[in-house]
Design a protein around this motif. Structure first.
Motif: not given
Length: 175
Positions: A37-49
């Protein structure tokens, strides 16, 4: 006192937590970056992540299950589980971002103290032991209460999205 000398500490017995201590099979194990789940935040939208700031080697994110409002985590982009696996650059930036997080939180929320630390490995208490992260938890006088103990409820006075907005705006001003 049976079983030892009195040490002046009160005890709050929580035998239901033994499941966490005895390697509960309910804890997911993340097999690599694609599940983490922490790796998935890397490429996501900052606000959503809930990513508040991105550095060169690490990013700063709000904890999805905060201990207190503004509970941040500093995470390396690389999928490593141990502090000893961090490069000098990752380790140094983690420290710099932790200091910056403290300044931003103090300015935005008036916190008067912090808990800062890492849990290493599942038996060390890490919820996501496969991806290194350092917690920055703001603290205030009287912020602990009975609700988590007797009602399994945490009282948080602000929504995560509102906290994200305030901290990411303040981080930008911090420069």
């Amino acid at each position: 006192m049976m079983g030892g000398e009195a040490d002046g500490f009160e005890r709050l017995w929580t035998p239901h937590r033994m499941a966490y201590v005895s390697h509960s099979s309910d804890r997911p194990e993340y097999q690599g970056e694609h599940e983490c789940p922490l790796c998935q935040k890397i490429g996501g939208d900052d606000r959503e992540s809930l990513v508040v700031h991105r550095g060169e080697h690490n990013y700063v994110v709000l904890n999805l299950y905060p201990y207190n409002p503004g509970h941040l985590m500093v995470c390396p982009y690389r999928h490593i589980g141990w502090y000893t696996d961090a490069t000098d650059a990752e380790r140094n930036e983690m420290g710099d971002l932790t200091q910056q997080a403290m300044r931003v939180l103090a300015r935005v929320s008036g916190t008067k103290g912090f808990n800062i630390g890492m849990n290493q490995g599942a038996v060390g208490g890490a919820g996501i032991s496969e991806h290194l992260h350092q917690h920055v938890v703001p603290r205030w006088t009287g912020d602990s209460n009975f609700l988590p103990i007797i009602a399994k409820t945490k009282a948080l006075p602000e929504l995560l999205d509102d906290t994200w907005q305030r901290l990411s705006d303040a981080w930008t001003k911090e420069g």
